[in-house]
Design a protein around this motif. Structure first.
Motif, PDB file in Angstrom:
ATOM      1  N   LYS A 172      12.990 -12.180 -76.575  1.00 26.79           N
ATOM      2  CA  LYS A 172      13.430 -11.625 -75.291  1.00 26.79           C
ATOM      3  C   LYS A 172      12.241 -11.375 -74.367  1.00 26.79           C
ATOM      4  CE  LYS A 172      17.669  -9.446 -76.915  1.00 26.79           C
ATOM      5  NZ  LYS A 172      18.340  -8.187 -77.211  1.00 26.79           N
ATOM      6  N   SER A 173      11.154 -10.915 -74.938  1.00 27.81           N
ATOM      7  CA  SER A 173       9.946 -10.693 -74.154  1.00 27.81           C
ATOM      8  C   SER A 173       9.395 -12.022 -73.627  1.00 27.81           C
ATOM      9  CB  SER A 173       8.890  -9.995 -75.008  1.00 27.81           C
ATOM     10  OG  SER A 173       7.689  -9.860 -74.305  1.00 27.81           O
ATOM     11  N   CYS A 174       9.376 -13.037 -74.484  1.00 24.80           N
ATOM     12  CA  CYS A 174       8.940 -14.371 -74.044  1.00 24.80           C
ATOM     13  C   CYS A 174       9.877 -14.909 -72.973  1.00 24.80           C
ATOM     14  CB  CYS A 174       8.899 -15.338 -75.229  1.00 24.80           C
ATOM     15  SG  CYS A 174       7.570 -15.034 -76.398  1.00 24.80           S
ATOM     16  N   ALA A 182      11.612 -13.282 -70.839  1.00 20.22           N
ATOM     17  CA  ALA A 182      11.364 -12.599 -69.562  1.00 20.22           C
ATOM     18  C   ALA A 182      10.202 -13.259 -68.818  1.00 20.22           C
ATOM     19  CB  ALA A 182      11.073 -11.124 -69.799  1.00 20.22           C
ATOM     20  N   GLN A 183       9.166 -13.650 -69.547  1.00 19.07           N
ATOM     21  CA  GLN A 183       8.028 -14.315 -68.913  1.00 19.07           C
ATOM     22  C   GLN A 183       8.401 -15.722 -68.441  1.00 19.07           C
ATOM     23  OE1 GLN A 183       5.520 -12.365 -68.174  1.00 19.07           O
ATOM     24  NE2 GLN A 183       6.759 -10.889 -69.281  1.00 19.07           N
ATOM     25  N   ARG A 226       0.689 -13.109 -71.110  1.00 13.83           N
ATOM     26  CA  ARG A 226       1.660 -12.412 -71.959  1.00 13.83           C
ATOM     27  C   ARG A 226       2.372 -13.376 -72.901  1.00 13.83           C
ATOM     28  NH1 ARG A 226       2.405  -8.896 -67.233  1.00 13.83           N
ATOM     29  NH2 ARG A 226       3.910 -10.388 -66.419  1.00 13.83           N
ATOM     30  N   GLU A 254      13.710  -9.691 -80.546  1.00 15.74           N
ATOM     31  CA  GLU A 254      13.090  -8.851 -79.508  1.00 15.74           C
ATOM     32  C   GLU A 254      11.862  -9.537 -78.920  1.00 15.74           C
ATOM     33  OE1 GLU A 254      14.199  -6.014 -78.087  1.00 15.74           O
ATOM     34  OE2 GLU A 254      15.981  -6.461 -79.269  1.00 15.74           O
ATOM     35  N   ALA A 255      11.074 -10.165 -79.764  1.00 15.54           N
ATOM     36  CA  ALA A 255       9.890 -10.882 -79.281  1.00 15.54           C
ATOM     37  C   ALA A 255      10.312 -12.054 -78.398  1.00 15.54           C
ATOM     38  CB  ALA A 255       9.047 -11.372 -80.451  1.00 15.54           C
ATOM     39  N   GLN A 257       2.200 -13.064 -76.893  1.00  9.10           N
ATOM     40  CA  GLN A 257       3.444 -12.936 -77.651  1.00  9.10           C
ATOM     41  C   GLN A 257       3.553 -14.043 -78.699  1.00  9.10           C
ATOM     42  OE1 GLN A 257       5.236 -10.197 -76.921  1.00  9.10           O
ATOM     43  NE2 GLN A 257       6.482 -10.602 -78.695  1.00  9.10           N
TER      44      GLN A 257
END
Length: 149
Positions: free
Chosen positions: A91-93, A95-96, A127, A88-89, A131
């Protein structure tokens, strides 16, 4: 009083424990250095992206600067994939990183730097840095050592 065999066993266990502890600390120090290198790479990507947006579109060095920056961004993505263990982390990275790719595409199209683009660049880098601080293997090791894990 301990027998010679017990004393030898105790000394051996102490030596093995000391060596394993030293190895763990060295790995942790290497992880911190690696994480710091990624923060430097993030700062470099941010600075160079701003520089490219500020370059006039007709300068010959612009295309080579863009190629170097695309290569740095790709390397950054590969390194983040290795450092962030949680799906999940990551995926956040990711996205950035995709947002940075979009900003690179705008730079390739010679879109002028606006306040919105500037905020997007700064926010994406911030971000990603945040992260990485929270989700990297090194951060997980620190949390484990603190007892937070």
């Amino acid at each position: 009083m301990a027998t010679p065999a017990e004393a030898l066993l105790s000394a051996s266990l102490g030596l093995v424990g000391g060596v394993l502890g030293a190895v763990a600390i060295e790995r942790l120090k290497a992880g911190v250095a690696s994480l710091e290198a990624e923060f430097v790479r993030l700062d470099t990507v941010e600075d160079e992206l701003f520089e490219i947006f500020e370059m006039p579109a007709d300068i010959a060095d612009r295309s080579s600067a863009l190629r170097r920056l695309v290569s740095k961004r790709r390397r950054l993505g590969q390194n983040i994939r290795r450092k962030v263990i949680d799906g999940e982390a990551y995926k956040s990275c990711k996205a950035q990183l995709v947002l940075l790719d979009g900003l690179l595409a705008k730079a390739e199209d010679a879109v002028p730097l606006t306040d919105d683009i500037e905020r997007d660049i700064e926010a994406a880098i911030a971000r990603l840095r945040s992260q990485l601080r929270r989700s990297s293997k090194t951060a997980k090791a620190f949390a484990f050592l603190r007892g937070d894990a």
